[in-house]
Design a protein around this motif. Sequence first.
Motif, PDB file in Angstrom:
ATOM      1  N   GLN A  32     -26.416 -41.422   1.293  1.00  0.00           N
ATOM      2  CA  GLN A  32     -26.855 -42.342   2.346  1.00  0.00           C
ATOM      3  C   GLN A  32     -25.744 -42.766   3.298  1.00  0.00           C
ATOM      4  O   GLN A  32     -26.003 -43.426   4.306  1.00  0.00           O
ATOM      5  CB  GLN A  32     -27.464 -43.593   1.705  1.00  0.00           C
ATOM      6  CG  GLN A  32     -28.707 -43.309   0.871  1.00  0.00           C
ATOM      7  CD  GLN A  32     -29.824 -42.688   1.683  1.00  0.00           C
ATOM      8  OE1 GLN A  32     -30.238 -43.251   2.703  1.00  0.00           O
ATOM      9  NE2 GLN A  32     -30.314 -41.532   1.256  1.00  0.00           N
ATOM     10  N   ASP A  33     -24.510 -42.410   2.951  1.00  0.00           N
ATOM     11  CA  ASP A  33     -23.406 -42.782   3.836  1.00  0.00           C
ATOM     12  C   ASP A  33     -22.366 -41.662   3.887  1.00  0.00           C
ATOM     13  O   ASP A  33     -22.450 -40.689   3.138  1.00  0.00           O
ATOM     14  CB  ASP A  33     -22.763 -44.097   3.391  1.00  0.00           C
ATOM     15  CG  ASP A  33     -22.303 -44.073   1.933  1.00  0.00           C
ATOM     16  OD1 ASP A  33     -22.252 -42.971   1.340  1.00  0.00           O
ATOM     17  OD2 ASP A  33     -21.999 -45.143   1.382  1.00  0.00           O
ATOM     18  N   ALA A  34     -21.405 -41.829   4.783  1.00  0.00           N
ATOM     19  CA  ALA A  34     -20.400 -40.797   4.994  1.00  0.00           C
ATOM     20  C   ALA A  34     -19.345 -40.807   3.897  1.00  0.00           C
ATOM     21  O   ALA A  34     -19.223 -41.766   3.129  1.00  0.00           O
ATOM     22  CB  ALA A  34     -19.734 -41.004   6.352  1.00  0.00           C
ATOM     23  N   GLN A  55     -21.810 -42.541  12.232  1.00  0.00           N
ATOM     24  CA  GLN A  55     -23.223 -42.754  12.542  1.00  0.00           C
ATOM     25  C   GLN A  55     -23.398 -43.152  14.005  1.00  0.00           C
ATOM     26  O   GLN A  55     -22.752 -44.083  14.486  1.00  0.00           O
ATOM     27  CB  GLN A  55     -23.817 -43.838  11.652  1.00  0.00           C
ATOM     28  CG  GLN A  55     -25.329 -43.981  11.783  1.00  0.00           C
ATOM     29  CD  GLN A  55     -25.904 -44.949  10.770  1.00  0.00           C
ATOM     30  OE1 GLN A  55     -25.244 -45.915  10.386  1.00  0.00           O
ATOM     31  NE2 GLN A  55     -27.127 -44.705  10.335  1.00  0.00           N
ATOM     32  N   GLU A  58     -28.094 -46.879  16.413  1.00  0.00           N
ATOM     33  CA  GLU A  58     -29.516 -46.635  16.645  1.00  0.00           C
ATOM     34  C   GLU A  58     -29.892 -46.770  18.112  1.00  0.00           C
ATOM     35  O   GLU A  58     -30.727 -46.029  18.619  1.00  0.00           O
ATOM     36  CB  GLU A  58     -30.347 -47.598  15.799  1.00  0.00           C
ATOM     37  CG  GLU A  58     -30.187 -47.370  14.304  1.00  0.00           C
ATOM     38  CD  GLU A  58     -31.006 -48.344  13.473  1.00  0.00           C
ATOM     39  OE1 GLU A  58     -31.750 -49.152  14.083  1.00  0.00           O
ATOM     40  OE2 GLU A  58     -30.911 -48.295  12.238  1.00  0.00           O
ATOM     41  N   LEU A  68     -35.542 -42.405  12.759  1.00  0.00           N
ATOM     42  CA  LEU A  68     -34.486 -43.031  11.956  1.00  0.00           C
ATOM     43  C   LEU A  68     -34.687 -42.858  10.460  1.00  0.00           C
ATOM     44  O   LEU A  68     -33.725 -42.885   9.691  1.00  0.00           O
ATOM     45  CB  LEU A  68     -34.396 -44.522  12.306  1.00  0.00           C
ATOM     46  CG  LEU A  68     -33.994 -44.831  13.753  1.00  0.00           C
ATOM     47  CD1 LEU A  68     -34.067 -46.330  14.007  1.00  0.00           C
ATOM     48  CD2 LEU A  68     -32.603 -44.303  14.056  1.00  0.00           C
ATOM     49  N   ASN A  71     -32.466 -40.358   8.591  1.00  0.00           N
ATOM     50  CA  ASN A  71     -31.033 -40.625   8.380  1.00  0.00           C
ATOM     51  C   ASN A  71     -30.184 -39.416   8.767  1.00  0.00           C
ATOM     52  O   ASN A  71     -29.256 -39.027   8.056  1.00  0.00           O
ATOM     53  CB  ASN A  71     -30.761 -41.023   6.922  1.00  0.00           C
ATOM     54  CG  ASN A  71     -29.406 -41.705   6.745  1.00  0.00           C
ATOM     55  OD1 ASN A  71     -28.876 -42.322   7.671  1.00  0.00           O
ATOM     56  ND2 ASN A  71     -28.826 -41.590   5.556  1.00  0.00           N
ATOM     57  N   ARG A  72     -30.499 -38.842   9.916  1.00  0.00           N
ATOM     58  CA  ARG A  72     -29.767 -37.670  10.396  1.00  0.00           C
ATOM     59  C   ARG A  72     -29.033 -37.959  11.705  1.00  0.00           C
ATOM     60  O   ARG A  72     -28.779 -37.042  12.492  1.00  0.00           O
ATOM     61  CB  ARG A  72     -30.723 -36.487  10.578  1.00  0.00           C
ATOM     62  CG  ARG A  72     -31.331 -36.008   9.269  1.00  0.00           C
ATOM     63  CD  ARG A  72     -32.316 -34.870   9.487  1.00  0.00           C
ATOM     64  NE  ARG A  72     -32.885 -34.409   8.222  1.00  0.00           N
ATOM     65  CZ  ARG A  72     -33.841 -33.468   8.119  1.00  0.00           C
ATOM     66  NH1 ARG A  72     -34.316 -32.882   9.208  1.00  0.00           N
ATOM     67  NH2 ARG A  72     -34.311 -33.113   6.940  1.00  0.00           N
ATOM     68  N   ASN A  73     -28.711 -39.219  11.939  1.00  0.00           N
ATOM     69  CA  ASN A  73     -27.990 -39.568  13.161  1.00  0.00           C
ATOM     70  C   ASN A  73     -26.502 -39.757  12.889  1.00  0.00           C
ATOM     71  O   ASN A  73     -25.862 -40.698  13.335  1.00  0.00           O
ATOM     72  CB  ASN A  73     -28.584 -40.822  13.816  1.00  0.00           C
ATOM     73  CG  ASN A  73     -28.602 -42.034  12.899  1.00  0.00           C
ATOM     74  OD1 ASN A  73     -28.843 -41.910  11.696  1.00  0.00           O
ATOM     75  ND2 ASN A  73     -28.393 -43.218  13.446  1.00  0.00           N
ATOM     76  N   TRP A  74     -25.928 -38.809  12.127  1.00  0.00           N
ATOM     77  CA  TRP A  74     -24.508 -38.797  11.785  1.00  0.00           C
ATOM     78  C   TRP A  74     -23.862 -37.544  12.376  1.00  0.00           C
ATOM     79  O   TRP A  74     -24.447 -36.456  12.325  1.00  0.00           O
ATOM     80  CB  TRP A  74     -24.322 -38.789  10.270  1.00  0.00           C
ATOM     81  CG  TRP A  74     -24.870 -39.995   9.567  1.00  0.00           C
ATOM     82  CD1 TRP A  74     -26.191 -40.264   9.293  1.00  0.00           C
ATOM     83  CD2 TRP A  74     -24.128 -41.105   9.055  1.00  0.00           C
ATOM     84  NE1 TRP A  74     -26.305 -41.462   8.642  1.00  0.00           N
ATOM     85  CE2 TRP A  74     -25.055 -42.005   8.470  1.00  0.00           C
ATOM     86  CE3 TRP A  74     -22.767 -41.415   9.022  1.00  0.00           C
ATOM     87  CZ2 TRP A  74     -24.664 -43.190   7.872  1.00  0.00           C
ATOM     88  CZ3 TRP A  74     -22.378 -42.593   8.423  1.00  0.00           C
ATOM     89  CH2 TRP A  74     -23.318 -43.472   7.861  1.00  0.00           C
ATOM     90  N   GLN A 105     -26.823 -35.000   8.469  1.00  0.00           N
ATOM     91  CA  GLN A 105     -26.921 -35.983   7.412  1.00  0.00           C
ATOM     92  C   GLN A 105     -25.568 -36.701   7.294  1.00  0.00           C
ATOM     93  O   GLN A 105     -24.591 -36.267   7.886  1.00  0.00           O
ATOM     94  CB  GLN A 105     -27.278 -35.293   6.092  1.00  0.00           C
ATOM     95  CG  GLN A 105     -28.619 -34.576   6.148  1.00  0.00           C
ATOM     96  CD  GLN A 105     -28.953 -33.816   4.879  1.00  0.00           C
ATOM     97  OE1 GLN A 105     -30.035 -33.950   4.344  1.00  0.00           O
ATOM     98  NE2 GLN A 105     -28.029 -32.994   4.416  1.00  0.00           N
ATOM     99  N   PRO A 106     -25.501 -37.799   6.534  1.00  0.00           N
ATOM    100  CA  PRO A 106     -24.248 -38.549   6.432  1.00  0.00           C
ATOM    101  C   PRO A 106     -23.034 -37.709   6.033  1.00  0.00           C
ATOM    102  O   PRO A 106     -21.918 -37.994   6.467  1.00  0.00           O
ATOM    103  CB  PRO A 106     -24.562 -39.608   5.372  1.00  0.00           C
ATOM    104  CG  PRO A 106     -26.029 -39.849   5.539  1.00  0.00           C
ATOM    105  CD  PRO A 106     -26.599 -38.490   5.826  1.00  0.00           C
TER     106      PRO A 106
END
Length: 297
Positions: A32-34, A55, A58, A68, A71-74, A105-106
């Motif tokens: 869920q995160d980088a 990221q 938004e 959103l 969760n592919r806005n990384w 993804q992250p």
Amino acid sequence: MAGNLIGAIVALTLATSAQAAPTASSLFGAKQDASGHRAAAIGSYAKGCGAGLVQLPETGPTWQAMRLSRNRNWGHPETIDFIERLSARATQYGWKGLYVGDISQPRGGPMLSGHASHQIGLDVDIWMLPPKRLNLSRRERENLSSINVRSEDQRSVNGNFTRAHAAVLRAAASDPAVDRIFVTPPVKVELCKTAKRSDKAWLQKIRPFYGHNYHFHVRLKCPDGSRYCAPQRPTVSQLSKGGDGCDETLEWWVTDYLDPPKTAPTKPAKPAPKRRHPREYTMADLPKECRTVLSSD
């Protein structure tokens, strides 16, 4: 006989191990995160991962990230910078900015659904729909659809494609960070027809590719100093006489591809081996550095 039996057992063991290994898409899709690393694009666009991705907010002054829930806005920091540049530029052509689709993804890597690429943080999908407002709710971003710019017969653009679309694409292709841009073939045909003869160099980055009639897909070059990033093959300027890709290869997309020439029946060829989709990859298929990216806290 004993040797054959041992070989069969070894082969079965290896096959069983491969089947038992979790897919890389399930592992990367769960993050869920980088990762806590310095930003790096690792591997190739369709077989790799991304360290230290950032990221995309938004909502920004000239963009909104769509879908959103995915969760592919990384993306790599250079990708985020590019989106900010292009979205601001789009306002010069009458758009409010950009609606931004999937980036990565992250931690990049293969995805459970959709793309084969978008794995190293250097790909971004941008909607063909010109934003009318930039205050969409999360629910609206899930339900709103982009527009189709391709005609029903797939041979030309339709009335949805405007001069502003062409201007935004030209701006994107003129950005030095961009390697190539995938569009539906009729868009490339239209751009080749309407671009000024003295200003066609940017067209070499515009690549016709099936689909892409609701969005265009921008792919950035490997950033400077990207030790583990695998660059693309040479661009059209090195492969086409005209240097802009507006040649017989493009015409093939709207002739032979859509209406294949009739030929005499031939003996069926032996089926080609089925290619594995990135969704089927395991960690063993990815660069070894991706294991570190995945395991980082």
